[in-house]
Design a protein around this motif. Structure first.
Motif, PDB file in Angstrom:
ATOM      1  N   HIS A  51      -6.820  -5.059   4.300  1.00  0.00           N
ATOM      2  CA  HIS A  51      -6.824  -3.147   3.236  1.00  0.00           C
ATOM      3  C   HIS A  51      -7.450  -2.096   3.340  1.00  0.00           C
ATOM      4  O   HIS A  51      -7.952  -2.104   4.844  1.00  0.00           O
ATOM      5  CB  HIS A  51      -7.679  -3.423   2.002  1.00  0.00           C
ATOM      6  CG  HIS A  51      -7.594  -5.654   1.376  1.00  0.00           C
ATOM      7  ND1 HIS A  51      -6.951  -5.290   0.396  1.00  0.00           N
ATOM      8  CD2 HIS A  51      -8.338  -6.400   1.831  1.00  0.00           C
ATOM      9  CE1 HIS A  51      -6.253  -6.757   0.026  1.00  0.00           C
ATOM     10  NE2 HIS A  51      -7.231  -7.208   1.480  1.00  0.00           N
ATOM     11  N   ALA A  53      -7.582   2.004   2.159  1.00  0.00           N
ATOM     12  CA  ALA A  53      -7.668   3.291   1.362  1.00  0.00           C
ATOM     13  C   ALA A  53      -7.942   4.551   2.399  1.00  0.00           C
ATOM     14  O   ALA A  53      -8.283   4.755   3.591  1.00  0.00           O
ATOM     15  CB  ALA A  53      -8.910   3.100   0.608  1.00  0.00           C
ATOM     16  N   TYR A  66      -3.559   3.549  -1.300  1.00  0.00           N
ATOM     17  CA  TYR A  66      -4.049   2.264  -0.950  1.00  0.00           C
ATOM     18  C   TYR A  66      -2.507   1.568  -0.393  1.00  0.00           C
ATOM     19  O   TYR A  66      -1.378   1.106  -0.788  1.00  0.00           O
ATOM     20  CB  TYR A  66      -4.620   0.873  -2.238  1.00  0.00           C
ATOM     21  CG  TYR A  66      -4.767  -0.217  -1.953  1.00  0.00           C
ATOM     22  CD1 TYR A  66      -5.887  -0.601  -1.174  1.00  0.00           C
ATOM     23  CD2 TYR A  66      -3.450  -0.762  -1.893  1.00  0.00           C
ATOM     24  CE1 TYR A  66      -5.542  -1.484  -0.998  1.00  0.00           C
ATOM     25  CE2 TYR A  66      -3.821  -2.287  -1.806  1.00  0.00           C
ATOM     26  CZ  TYR A  66      -5.001  -3.180  -1.074  1.00  0.00           C
ATOM     27  OH  TYR A  66      -4.723  -3.944  -0.711  1.00  0.00           O
ATOM     28  N   VAL A  93     -12.973   0.611   1.240  1.00  0.00           N
ATOM     29  CA  VAL A  93     -12.846  -0.191   0.266  1.00  0.00           C
ATOM     30  C   VAL A  93     -13.618  -1.501   0.776  1.00  0.00           C
ATOM     31  O   VAL A  93     -13.793  -1.874   2.116  1.00  0.00           O
ATOM     32  CB  VAL A  93     -11.017  -0.684   0.983  1.00  0.00           C
ATOM     33  CG1 VAL A  93     -10.927  -0.927   2.465  1.00  0.00           C
ATOM     34  CG2 VAL A  93     -10.430  -1.717   0.120  1.00  0.00           C
ATOM     35  N   VAL A 102     -11.702   0.216  -4.664  1.00  0.00           N
ATOM     36  CA  VAL A 102     -11.882   1.083  -4.002  1.00  0.00           C
ATOM     37  C   VAL A 102     -12.356   2.403  -4.420  1.00  0.00           C
ATOM     38  O   VAL A 102     -12.284   2.725  -5.741  1.00  0.00           O
ATOM     39  CB  VAL A 102     -10.400   1.553  -3.563  1.00  0.00           C
ATOM     40  CG1 VAL A 102      -9.785   2.796  -2.666  1.00  0.00           C
ATOM     41  CG2 VAL A 102      -9.205   1.055  -3.238  1.00  0.00           C
TER      42      VAL A 102
END
Length: 162
Positions: A51, A53, A66, A93, A102
């Motif tokens: 992930h 951000a 994101y 994140v 986030v």
């Protein structure tokens, strides 16, 4: 020309060798270059998803975005907007399974940064909630940090008096 792009590379042997860098964001149209806040990255230990951000000036506008990758052999999915706003913002994140958080300096608070939080319960595919987290008032809140373990969320930031 001051534009920047975000790529991510993976190592599975402690940094001795690396996969080919994968593009996360190549759309930035700002001219702040390395002054753009660094992206935040989380690798989920339950499912291996990555992930990211970040703040950027996309063709459709500035904001916090994101993106995630579910398979290390696949490309990152198209970045999603968390919030549009006028200024670059620091992000953080965290993820655990289908839950992704986030935290970000809200880019719509003028000269006094304020921390907000976006919540996904679908592994980052959709965003269920967005809400303010810091109090505001006479202090500014900057540089968020977020952690997630089980049902516990830890959210922190730096406060500065005006």
């Amino acid at each position: 020309d001051g534009r920047s792009a975000t790529y991510l590379a993976r190592s599975v042997d402690g940094g001795r060798t690396w996969d080919r860098p994968a593009p996360v964001d190549t759309l930035d149209r700002s001219h702040v270059g390395c002054e753009r806040p660094a992206p935040s990255v989380a690798v989920d230990t339950l499912n291996g998803y990555v992930h990211v951000a970040f703040s950027l000036e996309a063709p459709e506008g500035k904001g916090v975005f994101y993106a995630h990758r579910m398979d290390p052999r696949a490309a990152f999915e198209i970045p999603q907007v968390i919030v549009y706003g006028d200024r670059p913002a620091h992000t953080a994140v965290a993820s655990q399974g289908d839950r992704v958080l986030v935290a970000y300096e809200d880019p719509n608070t003028g000269g006094r940064p304020f921390i907000s939080l976006a919540v996904s319960r679908t592994a980052g595919h959709t965003w269920d909630e967005r809400f303010g987290a810091s109090e505001g008032g006479s202090t500014s809140a900057e540089r968020p940090r977020v952690a997630l373990r089980g049902d516990r969320v830890a959210l922190g930031w730096v406060e500065r008096s005006s």
